[in-house]
Design a protein around this motif. Structure first.
Motif, mmCIF file in Angstrom:
data_model
loop_
_atom_site.group_PDB
_atom_site.id
_atom_site.type_symbol
_atom_site.label_atom_id
_atom_site.label_comp_id
_atom_site.label_asym_id
_atom_site.label_seq_id
_atom_site.Cartn_x
_atom_site.Cartn_y
_atom_site.Cartn_z
ATOM 1 N N GLY A 143 0.805 -1.210 0.000
ATOM 2 C CA GLY A 143 0.000 0.000 0.000
ATOM 3 C C GLY A 143 0.838 1.260 0.000
ATOM 4 N N TRP A 144 0.211 2.321 -0.492
ATOM 5 C CA TRP A 144 0.827 3.648 -0.491
ATOM 6 C C TRP A 144 0.063 4.540 0.461
ATOM 7 N N GLU A 145 0.758 5.489 1.080
ATOM 8 C CA GLU A 145 0.125 6.521 1.883
ATOM 9 C C GLU A 145 0.208 7.816 1.083
ATOM 10 N N VAL A 146 -0.946 8.453 0.876
ATOM 11 C CA VAL A 146 -1.010 9.675 0.079
ATOM 12 C C VAL A 146 -1.664 10.789 0.897
ATOM 13 N N PRO A 147 -1.371 12.060 0.561
ATOM 14 C CA PRO A 147 -1.975 13.154 1.324
ATOM 15 C C PRO A 147 -3.417 13.452 0.932
ATOM 16 N N ASP A 148 -3.826 13.115 -0.302
ATOM 17 C CA ASP A 148 -5.175 13.438 -0.779
ATOM 18 C C ASP A 148 -5.702 12.256 -1.602
ATOM 19 N N LEU A 149 -6.438 11.378 -0.955
ATOM 20 C CA LEU A 149 -6.915 10.159 -1.603
ATOM 21 C C LEU A 149 -7.841 10.456 -2.774
ATOM 22 N N ARG A 150 -8.750 11.395 -2.617
ATOM 23 C CA ARG A 150 -9.687 11.709 -3.701
ATOM 24 C C ARG A 150 -8.943 12.183 -4.960
ATOM 25 N N ALA A 151 -7.940 13.025 -4.788
ATOM 26 C CA ALA A 151 -7.156 13.504 -5.935
ATOM 27 C C ALA A 151 -6.381 12.346 -6.573
ATOM 28 N N GLU A 152 -5.846 11.457 -5.747
ATOM 29 C CA GLU A 152 -5.089 10.311 -6.272
ATOM 30 C C GLU A 152 -6.005 9.398 -7.084
ATOM 31 N N ILE A 153 -7.202 9.141 -6.563
ATOM 32 C CA ILE A 153 -8.157 8.291 -7.273
ATOM 33 C C ILE A 153 -8.579 8.934 -8.598
ATOM 34 N N ALA A 154 -8.830 10.232 -8.583
ATOM 35 C CA ALA A 154 -9.209 10.927 -9.818
ATOM 36 C C ALA A 154 -8.100 10.792 -10.860
ATOM 37 N N ASP A 155 -6.846 10.947 -10.431
ATOM 38 C CA ASP A 155 -5.724 10.817 -11.354
ATOM 39 C C ASP A 155 -5.635 9.395 -11.903
ATOM 40 N N LEU A 156 -5.771 8.405 -11.034
ATOM 41 C CA LEU A 156 -5.698 7.010 -11.479
ATOM 42 C C LEU A 156 -6.825 6.686 -12.461
ATOM 43 N N ARG A 157 -8.026 7.127 -12.152
ATOM 44 C CA ARG A 157 -9.158 6.880 -13.066
ATOM 45 C C ARG A 157 -8.902 7.519 -14.427
ATOM 46 N N SER A 158 -8.292 8.715 -14.438
ATOM 47 C CA SER A 158 -8.018 9.390 -15.711
ATOM 48 C C SER A 158 -6.993 8.607 -16.540
ATOM 49 N N ARG A 159 -6.218 7.742 -15.890
ATOM 50 C CA ARG A 159 -5.232 6.901 -16.572
ATOM 51 C C ARG A 159 -5.801 5.526 -16.932
ATOM 52 N N GLY A 160 -7.089 5.326 -16.632
ATOM 53 C CA GLY A 160 -7.739 4.060 -16.962
ATOM 54 C C GLY A 160 -7.613 2.980 -15.903
ATOM 55 N N VAL A 161 -7.227 3.353 -14.685
ATOM 56 C CA VAL A 161 -7.094 2.384 -13.603
ATOM 57 C C VAL A 161 -8.446 2.202 -12.914
ATOM 58 N N LYS A 162 -8.855 0.959 -12.734
ATOM 59 C CA LYS A 162 -10.123 0.647 -12.062
ATOM 60 C C LYS A 162 -9.918 0.706 -10.551
ATOM 61 N N ILE A 163 -10.762 1.482 -9.884
ATOM 62 C CA ILE A 163 -10.769 1.548 -8.423
ATOM 63 C C ILE A 163 -11.804 0.533 -7.953
ATOM 64 N N GLU A 164 -11.407 -0.352 -7.073
ATOM 65 C CA GLU A 164 -12.281 -1.430 -6.614
ATOM 66 C C GLU A 164 -13.404 -0.893 -5.733
ATOM 67 N N GLU A 165 -14.547 -1.562 -5.792
ATOM 68 C CA GLU A 165 -15.696 -1.262 -4.929
ATOM 69 C C GLU A 165 -15.979 -2.490 -4.074
ATOM 70 N N TYR A 166 -16.234 -2.273 -2.778
ATOM 71 C CA TYR A 166 -16.531 -3.373 -1.861
ATOM 72 C C TYR A 166 -17.794 -3.055 -1.080
ATOM 73 N N ASP A 167 -18.602 -4.080 -0.835
ATOM 74 C CA ASP A 167 -19.794 -3.960 -0.003
ATOM 75 C C ASP A 167 -19.952 -5.267 0.736
ATOM 76 N N MET A 168 -19.309 -5.337 1.883
ATOM 77 C CA MET A 168 -19.339 -6.545 2.707
ATOM 78 C C MET A 168 -19.349 -6.128 4.167
ATOM 79 N N PRO A 169 -19.683 -7.020 5.061
ATOM 80 C CA PRO A 169 -19.680 -6.659 6.477
ATOM 81 C C PRO A 169 -18.313 -6.119 6.898
ATOM 82 N N GLY A 170 -18.302 -4.920 7.465
ATOM 83 C CA GLY A 170 -17.067 -4.316 7.942
ATOM 84 C C GLY A 170 -16.296 -3.517 6.910
ATOM 85 N N LEU A 171 -16.725 -3.563 5.652
ATOM 86 C CA LEU A 171 -16.016 -2.802 4.621
ATOM 87 C C LEU A 171 -16.967 -2.438 3.486
ATOM 88 N N LYS A 172 -17.226 -1.136 3.367
ATOM 89 C CA LYS A 172 -18.079 -0.643 2.283
ATOM 90 C C LYS A 172 -17.432 0.603 1.697
#
Length: 126
Positions: A66-95
């Motif tokens: 894992g990486w530690e970043v100062p702004d997760l939302r900005a990092e995710i936006a950048d990754l999505r713009s590069r075509g990287v899929k951000i995983e989605e989870y919906d399970m007990p204890g993690l959504k």
């Protein structure tokens, strides 16, 4: 002692060409060295991520590194713009909502590389 030394995660890949494309082209990591057996990518703080060729690949779905970043939302936006899929989870204890989970001490998101390695991205709450 080990507690004072950097650690460098080693992940497995059955296809180093896909690995190179994912980490270098999509995530933007600099290649420090590359051979038929492994690729070493530069990360922050003098660390690196090693991915080695494997005939079996990863058999585990838990977070491998894992990486530690100062702004997760900005990092995710950048990754999505590069075509990287951000995983989605919906399970007990993690959504996740829009790819982000509140895990108490941090906000977290996950991506999965072509070898099936789950990679976490954390923004520590202040």
């Amino acid at each position: 002692m080990l507690g004072d030394s950097p650690i460098h995660p080693v992940l497995l890949s059955t296809d180093l060409s896909e690995t190179r494309s994912f980490y270098h082209d999509k995530l933007g990591l600099e290649i420090l060295s590359e051979s038929e057996e492994a690729i070493i990518f530069r990360c922050g703080g003098g660390t690196h991520l090693d991915v080695t060729k494997s005939t079996t690949g990863t058999a585990d779905s838990q977070t491998q590194a894992g990486w530690e970043v100062p702004d997760l939302r900005a990092e995710i936006a950048d990754l999505r713009s590069r075509g990287v899929k951000i995983e989605e989870y919906d399970m007990p204890g993690l959504k996740t909502e829009d790819g982000i989970a509140d895990i108490g001490f941090a906000l977290a998101a996950w991506i999965v590389d072509p070898g099936g390695n789950a990679l976490g991205i954390l923004e520590i709450k202040k």
